[in-house]
Write a protein that holds these residues in place. Structure first.
Motif, PDB file in Angstrom:
ATOM      1  N   ASP A  34       0.839  -1.208   0.000  1.00 44.96           N
ATOM      2  CA  ASP A  34       0.000   0.000   0.000  1.00 44.96           C
ATOM      3  C   ASP A  34       0.866   1.248   0.000  1.00 44.96           C
ATOM      4  OD1 ASP A  34      -2.273  -1.533   0.010  1.00 44.96           O
ATOM      5  OD2 ASP A  34      -2.660  -1.307   2.163  1.00 44.96           O
ATOM      6  N   TRP A  35       1.946   1.217   0.793  1.00 44.96           N
ATOM      7  CA  TRP A  35       2.827   2.388   0.855  1.00 44.96           C
ATOM      8  C   TRP A  35       3.553   2.583  -0.473  1.00 44.96           C
ATOM      9  CZ3 TRP A  35       8.330   3.217   1.330  1.00 44.96           C
ATOM     10  CH2 TRP A  35       8.651   4.542   1.629  1.00 44.96           C
ATOM     11  N   ILE A  36       3.987   1.495  -1.085  1.00 43.73           N
ATOM     12  CA  ILE A  36       4.642   1.594  -2.395  1.00 43.73           C
ATOM     13  C   ILE A  36       3.708   2.244  -3.409  1.00 43.73           C
ATOM     14  CG2 ILE A  36       5.494   0.229  -4.350  1.00 43.73           C
ATOM     15  CD1 ILE A  36       6.599  -1.765  -2.243  1.00 43.73           C
ATOM     16  N   LEU A  37       2.457   1.805  -3.428  1.00 43.81           N
ATOM     17  CA  LEU A  37       1.492   2.368  -4.380  1.00 43.81           C
ATOM     18  C   LEU A  37       1.225   3.845  -4.100  1.00 43.81           C
ATOM     19  CD1 LEU A  37      -1.082  -0.568  -4.668  1.00 43.81           C
ATOM     20  CD2 LEU A  37       0.554   0.191  -6.401  1.00 43.81           C
ATOM     21  N   SER A  38       1.295   4.229  -2.836  1.00 48.79           N
ATOM     22  CA  SER A  38       1.079   5.643  -2.503  1.00 48.79           C
ATOM     23  C   SER A  38       2.230   6.511  -2.982  1.00 48.79           C
ATOM     24  CB  SER A  38       0.900   5.800  -0.985  1.00 48.79           C
ATOM     25  OG  SER A  38       2.138   5.667  -0.304  1.00 48.79           O
ATOM     26  N   CYS A  39       3.356   5.889  -3.328  1.00 52.23           N
ATOM     27  CA  CYS A  39       4.531   6.619  -3.820  1.00 52.23           C
ATOM     28  C   CYS A  39       4.637   6.571  -5.342  1.00 52.23           C
ATOM     29  CB  CYS A  39       5.801   6.042  -3.209  1.00 52.23           C
ATOM     30  SG  CYS A  39       5.907   6.180  -1.411  1.00 52.23           S
ATOM     31  N   GLN A  40       3.607   6.101  -6.021  1.00 53.22           N
ATOM     32  CA  GLN A  40       3.652   5.981  -7.477  1.00 53.22           C
ATOM     33  C   GLN A  40       3.000   7.191  -8.141  1.00 53.22           C
ATOM     34  OE1 GLN A  40       1.684   2.480  -9.200  1.00 53.22           O
ATOM     35  NE2 GLN A  40       3.342   2.354 -10.708  1.00 53.22           N
ATOM     36  N   THR A  41       3.629   7.681  -9.184  1.00 58.06           N
ATOM     37  CA  THR A  41       3.096   8.831  -9.911  1.00 58.06           C
ATOM     38  C   THR A  41       2.042   8.373 -10.911  1.00 58.06           C
ATOM     39  OG1 THR A  41       4.674   8.745 -11.753  1.00 58.06           O
ATOM     40  CG2 THR A  41       5.377   9.897  -9.744  1.00 58.06           C
ATOM     41  N   ASP A  42       1.323   9.331 -11.461  1.00 59.97           N
ATOM     42  CA  ASP A  42       0.307   9.010 -12.467  1.00 59.97           C
ATOM     43  C   ASP A  42       0.921   8.364 -13.702  1.00 59.97           C
ATOM     44  OD1 ASP A  42      -1.637  10.055 -10.822  1.00 59.97           O
ATOM     45  OD2 ASP A  42      -1.678  12.017 -11.810  1.00 59.97           O
ATOM     46  N   ASP A  43       2.185   8.684 -13.987  1.00 61.38           N
ATOM     47  CA  ASP A  43       2.874   8.103 -15.144  1.00 61.38           C
ATOM     48  C   ASP A  43       3.394   6.701 -14.876  1.00 61.38           C
ATOM     49  OD1 ASP A  43       2.418  10.353 -16.644  1.00 61.38           O
ATOM     50  OD2 ASP A  43       4.366  11.265 -16.219  1.00 61.38           O
ATOM     51  N   GLY A  44       3.345   6.245 -13.609  1.00 57.22           N
ATOM     52  CA  GLY A  44       3.763   4.887 -13.292  1.00 57.22           C
ATOM     53  C   GLY A  44       5.083   4.776 -12.556  1.00 57.22           C
ATOM     54  N   LEU A  45       5.868   5.858 -12.480  1.00 58.69           N
ATOM     55  CA  LEU A  45       7.144   5.801 -11.777  1.00 58.69           C
ATOM     56  C   LEU A  45       6.912   5.614 -10.283  1.00 58.69           C
ATOM     57  CD1 LEU A  45      10.232   6.130 -11.606  1.00 58.69           C
ATOM     58  CD2 LEU A  45       9.866   8.612 -11.493  1.00 58.69           C
ATOM     59  N   ILE A  46       7.661   4.701  -9.678  1.00 57.67           N
ATOM     60  CA  ILE A  46       7.609   4.517  -8.231  1.00 57.67           C
ATOM     61  C   ILE A  46       8.713   5.363  -7.629  1.00 57.67           C
ATOM     62  CG2 ILE A  46       7.780   2.890  -6.315  1.00 57.67           C
ATOM     63  CD1 ILE A  46       6.711   0.728  -8.177  1.00 57.67           C
ATOM     64  N   LEU A  47       8.328   6.355  -6.857  1.00 59.99           N
ATOM     65  CA  LEU A  47       9.270   7.296  -6.282  1.00 59.99           C
ATOM     66  C   LEU A  47      10.076   6.642  -5.163  1.00 59.99           C
ATOM     67  CD1 LEU A  47       6.891  10.392  -6.083  1.00 59.99           C
ATOM     68  CD2 LEU A  47       8.677   9.988  -7.794  1.00 59.99           C
ATOM     69  N   TYR A  48      11.062   7.369  -4.700  1.00 60.64           N
ATOM     70  CA  TYR A  48      11.915   6.919  -3.608  1.00 60.64           C
ATOM     71  C   TYR A  48      11.159   6.936  -2.282  1.00 60.64           C
ATOM     72  CZ  TYR A  48      16.521   6.480  -1.308  1.00 60.64           C
ATOM     73  OH  TYR A  48      17.605   6.049  -0.602  1.00 60.64           O
ATOM     74  N   ARG A  49      10.271   7.897  -2.138  1.00 60.92           N
ATOM     75  CA  ARG A  49       9.535   8.095  -0.890  1.00 60.92           C
ATOM     76  C   ARG A  49       8.286   8.913  -1.192  1.00 60.92           C
ATOM     77  NH1 ARG A  49      10.465  13.415  -0.030  1.00 60.92           N
ATOM     78  NH2 ARG A  49      12.429  14.285  -0.804  1.00 60.92           N
TER      79      ARG A  49
END
Length: 397
Positions: A34-49
């Motif tokens: 859930d936390w990983i998905l909350s760090c994902q942008t609309d374009d699909g990139l998974i951010l660092y935090r």
């Protein structure tokens, strides 16, 4: 009959216990996902935090290597539609950012650069940094992700983005030198144990991918290169006298192994052949390396953090513990991790790659317990069938 009833109750009790344990691992992994998905942008990139809601303008550097590990975490254990969608969107982002030969003059097409993501209010923009930590690990881990997605969800991506996936494979193959080992990148020709462990798994994943689509005729080449790489790791990096792997090679010379008391890279890197299938968890060497690491470091109690040696959680060690079925240490580690994350509010030193490793550790354990349930259930059903048959057979006499 009393003995049979007691046996049935014991087996049934074990199955209930295993079901609850599997569910506990699934729940723990679900929090990380859930936390990983909350760090994902609309374009699909998974951010660092995550972004700080108190700040109007922020920026963070994103390394696709860690984002890929986070996406692998999404595909571990029980995979929901939301998890699958998040992993798919990240794969699309990665493939949409592959470099051409003109964009990457050093290592050629199929590589991916790190990027800077800048947030101002509700708007985001990405800037390529035109650099990366490595080519071999980035490509290998991404091929692992593609293969995992095809196995757990669908192989549709293999056929909709075939050419791009083969470009990633090309970038990986281009890093493998004459001695059979991969180097990080052409401008830094170091051949790390950690990277080569990942590359071995990436080549095995690529072989499975090619088995499905095989438009290039590379299947046997990739299989051969995987075997040769594993042999090269054993020949060039295994120290028979010391009972450990060397950290790597640089221009043919061994990188000094500073001993097990050197947490990173010397100690931690010994676990990577286990994490990526170079070693079987049942092998004597795997047991030797894992036991020596555990004797040297109380990693499950985050000793490396307490001693200010390394601030990160190093959840990859928890994954190694899961592979070794070391549930005692893993349980202690999960408690320490949960306490640390809760106190820090999921701030630094946590990042999405760590959450991905933790999800993979829990997912591996969940699957192990589900497998126990499956086989025990089948054995239990077979026993009932034979008992019933014997009862009916005996009744005829």
């Amino acid at each position: 009959m009393c003995a049979l009833a007691a046996g049935w109750l014991y087996v049934h009790g074990k199955m209930v216990q295993w079901e609850r344990t599997a569910e506990a691992y699934r729940t723990f992994a679900g929090t990380e996902k859930d936390w990983i998905l909350s760090c994902q942008t609309d374009d699909g990139l998974i951010l660092y935090r995550q972004w700080d809601p108190e700040e109007y303008r922020e920026e963070q550097t994103v390394f696709p290597y860690f984002s890929t590990i986070a996406a692998l975490g999404l595909l571990s254990g029980t995979v929901t539609e939301e998890h699958a969608e998040g992993a798919l969107r990240y794969q699309q982002w990665y493939l949409n950012h592959l470099n051409t030969s003109a964009q990457d003059l050093q290592n050629g097409r199929g590589t991916v650069y790190d990027c800077r993501v800048i947030r101002e209010g509700a708007s985001l923009r990405e800037e390529s940094l035109q650099t990366y930590d490595s080519v071999d690990s980035y490509a290998a881990m991404f091929l692992l992700l593609v293969d995992r997605y095809a196995q757990a969800v669908s192989d549709e991506l293999l056929f909709s983005r075939t050419e791009d996936i083969l470009l990633v494979l090309e970038a990986l193959l281009n890093t493998i030198g004459p001695n059979g080992l991969s180097y990080a990148k052409s401008e830094y020709p170091v051949q790390y144990l950690m990277d080569n462990s990942e590359v071995y798994a990436g080549l095995c994943a690529a072989a499975r991918i090619l088995e499905r689509m095989d438009p290039s005729g590379q299947l046997e080449q990739v299989r051969t290169m995987a075997l040769q790489l594993r042999e090269a790791m054993d020949l060039l990096l295994w120290n028979h006298t010391g009972g450990h792997y060397e950290v790597g090679l640089f221009e043919g010379d061994l990188l000094d192994f500073d001993g097990w008391t050197s947490f990173y890279p010397d100690g931690v890197c010994q676990l990577f052949p286990l994490c990526f299938g170079v070693l079987s968890p049942d092998s004597e060497r795997a047991a030797q390396l894992y036991d020596q690491f555990c004797r040297t470091w109380s990693w499950e109690r985050l000793e490396h953090q307490r001693r200010d040696i390394n601030s990160f959680y190093w959840c990859a060690i928890g994954y190694a513990a899961a592979i070794m079925q070391d549930e005692t240490r893993l349980t202690v580690y999960m408690d320490q991790y949960r306490d640390g994350v809760t106190q820090a509010g999921r701030a630094y030193p946590l990042y999405t790659g760590e959450a991905g490793w933790m999800a993979m550790a829990c997912g591996h354990m969940e699957e192990a317990y589900r497998q126990r349930l499956q086989w025990t259930g089948l054995a239990h059903a077979a026993a009932d069938w034979f008992a019933d048959g014997w009862k009916r057979f005996s009744a005829t006499f």
